[in-house]
Design an enzyme around this catalytic site. Structure first.
Site, PDB file in Angstrom:
ATOM      1  N   HIS A   2       1.366  -1.184  -0.457  1.00 17.55           N
ATOM      2  CA  HIS A   2      -0.202   0.068  -0.454  1.00 17.55           C
ATOM      3  C   HIS A   2       0.654   1.665   0.101  1.00 17.55           C
ATOM      4  O   HIS A   2       1.700   1.441   0.760  1.00 17.55           O
ATOM      5  CB  HIS A   2      -0.728  -0.299   1.316  1.00 17.55           C
ATOM      6  N   ARG A  42      -6.401  10.472   0.035  1.00 15.85           N
ATOM      7  CA  ARG A  42      -6.755  10.502  -1.671  1.00 15.85           C
ATOM      8  C   ARG A  42      -7.995  10.883  -2.429  1.00 15.85           C
ATOM      9  O   ARG A  42      -8.054  12.172  -3.497  1.00 15.85           O
ATOM     10  CB  ARG A  42      -5.536  10.040  -1.996  1.00 15.85           C
TER      11      ARG A  42
END
Ligand code: FAD
Length: 629
Positions: free
Chosen positions: A248, A268
């Protein structure tokens, strides 16, 4: 020595989303079902899932549907996905989310009262049904509540809450038991007192989650030692796609005690941007050719996308995870990292403080409490962390059956669905879709049986001897072996891989396997973590060897497998899957190539030929022409 024994139709190992959904299904189909879990009931990775469950419900953008979700999933997996699984997943995920709602899940809402859906990397439309950044918690709460509701029904009918579904918490399974070739049950121990326990059952569903604890920097917690993967191997099943591990892009990098802990992609998705030490939004420099058409090339366009998705392309911060992780890795290597060796993830200049606290409450608290950083006022520092394994037990897409009769697998422990890389949000939906299918598959298998398999005493005695061996042995410290394994996998079979490093890793793993035979733990069987680690080591070593061997064999880069010495996808590998199996004496891992079946023409033609040409071979394109003709 006394052994606790139980008889069930179906034993589900694991109480995350996949295990609970499988158990509910098996019980609903009238099967006497046990749920066994290594830690407390309710504590599983599923509970930690933050972003949401991907399902093409079209609530936020009506243009979304299963075909778009299917295409996104296949692109994300670089076309190595088991396409039948990706098809079932895209088609069935909305029903599974609505079903959760009917069972009491309280999802966030759109203004017109529908289940809200958020943006996530690789998903063309807002698609993740969520509950703030605590979606997994709500999912587990709902599934557990459903288990309780079924137990209440059973009490009303049979006078016993646990007549048809019972939870065995803090109980670790160490061996699957067989009768000939078929599953006959499972053997394990209770963590609290070390008492042994045997489940006699013709069907076992593995739902044990991931393998992250073989790596130093990981978002995974202590239970994730690849037990289900190893149990399947030891029982004669095959693992596929083990070279594909998802790092990740955004784990915490500071302070060291919490390094690896996840920073959700929702940061994000909700507007957060990545910057290097020069303040540059560097992701614009890392948009790969295959994604150029879908991603914004200027900051202005990327920013407009948050309010007008119909007329702008997505920000490159929302590229699939493998792309973002590699980009961060490259920036840090080039000397443009943050003071603690990551990059900056900034939401503070993008959203009002109140909005950040409302949308990302867990992230706000996580940084405040663990790093003394106020994310409403300053950027976070983040870097890649070992998060998820795409590889797992090779299963039949429709029934979740492995090649061993009676053995099923669902969720992270199963392989195929995500190909070489999983899109965020596709795991929670995977758990629901294939958890249900595994429960149904196991129930149908039990119904078809002519004779119930029997657990034989010798295999129980062997499992018991194996479990007892390290206890009281004045051997090597298991923590030392574990740390060396973690360092080896992290440094030599990590995010960027090279032939000589992986060869070295395999040599080290070989030596660690020998050392692991002699590890010992002082103390008794009463809650003894050192002893438990001795037993977990077998699993981590088996799984790590599979990862390293498969990664060494695949001489290309694709999804969660990046070779420094073979950059780029190779047409030669386009349809090759790597299958790992273990020799009957348990000593040798073999990796074999297997050709992935060709996609059904109606699915193939869901893509534009121009796009397909970026991924598939010339031969396949000719098949495409024939299909559309
Ligand atoms: P898990 O939920 O991992 O449960 C595994 C179960 O197996 C546990 O009960 C464990 O105790 C048990 N077990 C293991 N070994 C044994 C054994 N030997 N004997 C008995 N029991 C055993 N995915 C998304 O789609 N969206 C997200 O937003 C998201 N966020 C995430 C955030 C974090 C921090 C993490 C770590 C993962 C996230 N993921 C997300 C991934 C996703 O949560 C996991 O892939 C998924 O929950 C795995 O579910 P599972 O049911 O397969 O297993």
């Amino acid at each position: 020595m006394e052994i606790e024994r139980h008889q069930y139709d179906v034993v589900v190992i694991g109480a995350g989303g996949a295990g609970l959904r499988a158990a509910i299904e098996a019980r609903q189909q009238g099967k006497k079902t046990a749920i066994v879990c290594k830690s407390l009931f309710g504590k599983a990775h599923t509970v930690m899932a933050e972003g949401g469950a991907a399902a093409a419900m079209g609530n936020v953008n009506p243009a979304d549907n299963w075909k778009v979700h299917f295409r996104d999933t296949m692109r994300g997996g670089k076309f190595l996905n088991n396409w039948r699984m990706a098809e079932l997943h895209a088609k069935e995920a909305p029903d599974r989310v609505w079903e959760l709602e009917a069972w009491g899940a309280l999802f966030d809402r759109t203004k017109d009262g529908k289940i809200s859906q958020r943006n996530f990397g690789g998903h063309e439309y807002p698609r993740l049904a969520h509950v703030g950044d605590r979606t997994g918690l709500e999912m587990i709460r709902t599934l557990q509540q459903r288990v309780v509701a079924l137990q209440q029904e059973d009490y009303a009918t049979h006078g016993d809450y646990e007549a048809y579904i019972k939870v065995f918490a803090e109980c670790t399974i160490t061996r699957l038991l067989k009768d000939g070739n078929a599953i006959a049950g499972a053997f394990g121990y209770r963590r609290e007192n070390g008492a042994f326990i045997v489940f006699e059952a013709p069907a076992v569903v593995l739902a044990t989650g991931g393998i992250g604890k073989s790596y130093t920097v990981t978002s995974n917690s202590w239970e994730y030692t690849g037990d289900g993967h190893a149990l399947a191997l030891l029982a004669g099943a095959k693992l596929i796609n083990m070279e594909f591990i998802q790092f990740h892009p955004t784990g915490m990098v500071w302070p060291p005690s919490v390094r690896g802990i996840l920073v959700t992609e929702s940061v994000r998705g909700d507007g957060g941007v990545l910057r290097n030490s020069e303040g540059k939004r560097f992701m614009f420099d890392y948009i790969p050719e295959v994604f150029k058409a879908q991603y914004a090339t200027t900051e202005e366009e990327a920013d407009r996308w948050y309010t007008d998705q119909a007329n702008n392309r997505r920000p490159p911060e929302l590229l699939p995870r493998d792309e973002v992780a590699r980009a961060i890795n490259a920036e840090v290597k080039a000397g443009r990292g943050s003071p603690h060796g990551g990059v900056f993830l900034d939401v503070s200049t993008r959203l009002p403080a109140e909005e950040i606290r409302r949308r990302l409450p867990s992230m706000y608290h996580q940084f405040k409490e663990l790093a003394d950083v106020d994310i409403t006022a300053e950027p976070m520092q983040v870097g890649p962390t070992c998060h998820y394994i795409m590889g797992g037990v090779e299963v039949d897409a429709d029934t979740a059956a492995s090649s061993v009769p009676g053995l099923f697998a669902a969720g992270e422990v199963a392989g195929g669905m995500h190909g070489s890389n999983r899109l965020g949000g596709n795991s929670l939906s995977d758990l629901l879709v294939f958890g249900r299918r595994a429960g149904a598959g196991a129930a149908a298998y039990v119904d078809r049986l002519q004779r119930r398999p029997r657990v034989n005493d010798e295999s129980v005695a062997a499992a018991m001897d194996e479990a007892l061996a390290p206890l009281g042995r004045t051997g090597e410290n298991p923590y030392e072996v574990h740390h060396e394994l973690q360092r080896t996998m992290n440094d030599l079979v990590g995010i960027i891989r090279k032939e000589d490093e992986m060869t070295e890793a395999l040599e080290v793993v070989g030596k660690l396997k020998e050392r692991a035979k002699g590890v010992g733990a002082a103390g008794s069987r009463v809650y003894n973590p050192g002893w438990h680690l001795c037993l977990d080591l077998r699993n981590m070593l088996l799984v790590s060897e599979c990862v390293a061997r498969a990664a060494l064999t695949r001489t290309e880069s694709r999804g969660g497998h990046t070779r420094d010495d073979y950059p780029g996808m190779s047409p030669e590998w386009r349809r090759k899957l790597l299958q790992c199996s273990l020799s009957p004496d348990g000593q040798t891992i073999t990796v074999e190539e297997k050709i992935q079946p060709q996609m059904r023409p109606d699915l193939f033609t869901l893509f534009d030929k121009e796009e397909l040409a970026k991924y598939v071979t010339e031969e396949e394109l000719a098949e495409y022409d024939a299909a559309v003709a």
